[in-house]
Design a protein around this motif. Structure first.
Motif, PDB file in Angstrom:
ATOM      1  N   GLY A  18       0.783  -1.229   0.000  1.00 12.82           N
ATOM      2  CA  GLY A  18       0.000   0.000   0.000  1.00 12.82           C
ATOM      3  C   GLY A  18       0.808   1.268   0.000  1.00 12.82           C
ATOM      4  O   GLY A  18       0.264   2.355  -0.222  1.00 12.82           O
ATOM      5  N   SER A  19       2.116   1.187   0.263  1.00 12.82           N
ATOM      6  CA  SER A  19       2.960   2.384   0.244  1.00 12.82           C
ATOM      7  C   SER A  19       3.195   2.831  -1.191  1.00 12.82           C
ATOM      8  O   SER A  19       2.999   2.066  -2.142  1.00 12.82           O
ATOM      9  N   ASN A  20       3.638   4.092  -1.352  1.00 11.31           N
ATOM     10  CA  ASN A  20       3.832   4.606  -2.700  1.00 11.31           C
ATOM     11  C   ASN A  20       5.300   4.592  -3.107  1.00 11.31           C
ATOM     12  O   ASN A  20       6.205   4.592  -2.270  1.00 11.31           O
ATOM     13  N   ALA A  21       5.512   4.554  -4.404  1.00  9.99           N
ATOM     14  CA  ALA A  21       6.855   4.643  -4.967  1.00  9.99           C
ATOM     15  C   ALA A  21       6.727   5.307  -6.326  1.00  9.99           C
ATOM     16  O   ALA A  21       5.623   5.581  -6.805  1.00  9.99           O
ATOM     17  N   ALA A  22       7.856   5.581  -6.955  1.00 10.39           N
ATOM     18  CA  ALA A  22       7.821   6.256  -8.246  1.00 10.39           C
ATOM     19  C   ALA A  22       9.029   5.877  -9.085  1.00 10.39           C
ATOM     20  O   ALA A  22      10.103   5.563  -8.560  1.00 10.39           O
ATOM     21  N   GLU A  23       8.822   5.903 -10.388  1.00 12.32           N
ATOM     22  CA  GLU A  23       9.914   5.827 -11.355  1.00 12.32           C
ATOM     23  C   GLU A  23      10.179   7.260 -11.810  1.00 12.32           C
ATOM     24  O   GLU A  23       9.249   7.978 -12.192  1.00 12.32           O
ATOM     25  N   LEU A  24      11.412   7.686 -11.741  1.00  3.89           N
ATOM     26  CA  LEU A  24      11.765   9.057 -12.085  1.00  3.89           C
ATOM     27  C   LEU A  24      12.673   9.078 -13.311  1.00  3.89           C
ATOM     28  O   LEU A  24      13.605   8.273 -13.412  1.00  3.89           O
ATOM     29  N   VAL A  25      12.394  10.005 -14.205  1.00  7.10           N
ATOM     30  CA  VAL A  25      13.230  10.206 -15.381  1.00  7.10           C
ATOM     31  C   VAL A  25      13.696  11.648 -15.393  1.00  7.10           C
ATOM     32  O   VAL A  25      12.897  12.578 -15.201  1.00  7.10           O
ATOM     33  N   PHE A  26      14.992  11.849 -15.584  1.00  4.32           N
ATOM     34  CA  PHE A  26      15.576  13.192 -15.635  1.00  4.32           C
ATOM     35  C   PHE A  26      16.136  13.425 -17.033  1.00  4.32           C
ATOM     36  O   PHE A  26      17.015  12.697 -17.495  1.00  4.32           O
ATOM     37  N   GLU A  27      15.609  14.440 -17.705  1.00  3.39           N
ATOM     38  CA  GLU A  27      16.047  14.762 -19.060  1.00  3.39           C
ATOM     39  C   GLU A  27      16.537  16.207 -19.103  1.00  3.39           C
ATOM     40  O   GLU A  27      15.750  17.142 -19.032  1.00  3.39           O
ATOM     41  N   ASN A  28      17.844  16.337 -19.160  1.00  2.00           N
ATOM     42  CA  ASN A  28      18.479  17.660 -19.258  1.00  2.00           C
ATOM     43  C   ASN A  28      17.972  18.618 -18.168  1.00  2.00           C
ATOM     44  O   ASN A  28      17.628  19.772 -18.446  1.00  2.00           O
ATOM     45  N   VAL A  29      17.933  18.128 -16.954  1.00  3.94           N
ATOM     46  CA  VAL A  29      17.497  18.960 -15.832  1.00  3.94           C
ATOM     47  C   VAL A  29      18.654  19.871 -15.421  1.00  3.94           C
ATOM     48  O   VAL A  29      19.744  19.404 -15.084  1.00  3.94           O
ATOM     49  N   GLU A  30      18.418  21.176 -15.465  1.00  4.01           N
ATOM     50  CA  GLU A  30      19.458  22.152 -15.144  1.00  4.01           C
ATOM     51  C   GLU A  30      19.516  22.393 -13.633  1.00  4.01           C
ATOM     52  O   GLU A  30      18.500  22.716 -13.011  1.00  4.01           O
TER      53      GLU A  30
END
Length: 376
Positions: A204-216
């Protein structure tokens, strides 16, 4: 050896136990599980008011100066109540890294916000191919004059759905498997170039997939020295592993207690099933598993406080033993209860799901057995 709690620790334990008993029943937890935020902000604010968010931080940093034993007391009670609030993600992981690597006003401001419950953090360090190896990092932060450009992906980020700020482990030099060249960056979760896919885990806990594209990122977002983050990350993840062990011991205790009570009320062939010798043996084995897990937790806590150079080895030993005990106790609880245990309406199944998640969190039993062998 005296394993009794100090007066302050006893007060902390009583405070959390009272909260769980009076304010955090199973229906309240399920309401939180099914909410979009996946935690209760009012409860989080209460944790801040009661000082629970300050426990592991030094008095110099504005905290209560608690050690591993204090965190153990807190997390064991959290485990008994199956609390959903992201204490490990915010306080142990993100807060621990800020306390170790932050400096000056940066540290004071960030920890102040965290301990006041004003900001949700997530530590993004795992990747799809890392398999519990903390220095297996492909996400890169390329330096351009006074800024960094962040590119890469992070997987199964705890509290990733609710986080407003991210601590991202990225490589500023070297190859993907090098131990050197890792740096930590503070990233706004809503910054341009950050994509977040959120989901719920089996407990029941939350999680995430994160994508970073040219983050300044400007230089001020770097936490600590460039390329020198791994030692702090390893130490903080070990602390989080110990916290997970304490939570598992608490959850195991309640799972055992509920199973024993069930066998006293469930009648089969005209007698309570607690009279069946085969089930008595199985519950005795559950009791032994729980007691051994508790002993390993206490040993790891004592070593962490008294002999830090041996802490990693003691924590891996505890995680291995507690992980195996979690699986055994959780499975037996479900089997003895029967089919009703796998329904959403009964809490025993939720304890089993959480124990299963805790067994895998920060390295499963097989990983920690190998790690322990390597530390010899």
């Amino acid at each position: 050896m005296d394993f009794s709690l100090s007066q302050e620790q006893q007060m902390l334990q009583d405070s959390v136990a009272k909260f769980v008993q009076n304010d955090y029943d199973f229906d309240t937890r399920m309401t939180t599980v099914n909410s979009e935020a996946n935690f209760n902000q009012d409860f989080w604010n209460l944790f801040a008011e009661l000082g629970w968010l300050m426990v592991p931080f030094s008095e110099e940093d504005g905290g209560m100066g608690g050690g591993a034993a204090d965190v153990m007391v807190l997390m064991e009670e959290f485990g008994k109540g199956l609390l959903m609030e992201p204490y490990v993600a915010n306080v142990i992981l993100a807060g621990g890294l800020i306390a170790r690597l932050g400096a000056g006003e940066q540290k004071t401001e960030l920890l102040g916000e965290l301990m006041a419950g004003q900001c949700q953090w997530a530590f993004a360090f795992t990747e799809a191919n890392s398999r519990y190896c903390l220095h297996q990092v492909s996400t890169r932060a390329e330096k351009n004059a006074t800024t960094y450009q962040l590119n890469g992906q992070k997987a199964v980020v705890m509290n990733g759905a609710a986080a407003e700020k991210l601590l991202v482990l990225a490589r500023t030099s070297g190859e993907s498997s090098d131990r050197d060249g890792l740096s930590l960056f503070m990233v706004d979760a809503k910054a341009a170039g950050v994509t977040r896919q959120t989901y719920k885990l089996q407990d029941g806990s939350n999680a995430a997939e994160l994508v970073f594209e040219n983050v300044e990122l400007d230089a001020a977002t770097l936490l600590g020295e460039e390329g020198q983050a791994l030692a702090a990350v390893e130490a903080v993840v070990d602390n989080a592993c110990l916290a997970a062990c304490a939570e598992a011991v608490g959850a195991m205790g309640v799972s055992l207690e509920k199973t024993v009570e069930y066998t006293k009320t469930r009648v089969q062939f005209g007698v309570p099933i607690s009279k069946f010798q085969a089930l008595q043996h199985r519950m005795a084995d559950m009791f032994i598993e729980h007691q051994q897990a508790k002993s390993m937790l206490l040993r790891a806590v004592l070593v962490s406080e008294q002999n830090p150079s041996e802490a990693a080895k003691a924590i891996s030993a505890a995680k291995y033993r507690i992980g195996r005990a979690s699986r055994r106790v959780g499975q037996e609880s479900v089997q003895i209860h029967g089919g009703i245990a796998v329904t959403d309406e009964l809490d025993v199944g939720h304890y089993f799901k959480r124990l299963t998640m805790l067994e895998m969190l920060f390295g499963n039993s097989d990983y920690h057995a190998q790690r322990y062998q390597g530390l010899n």
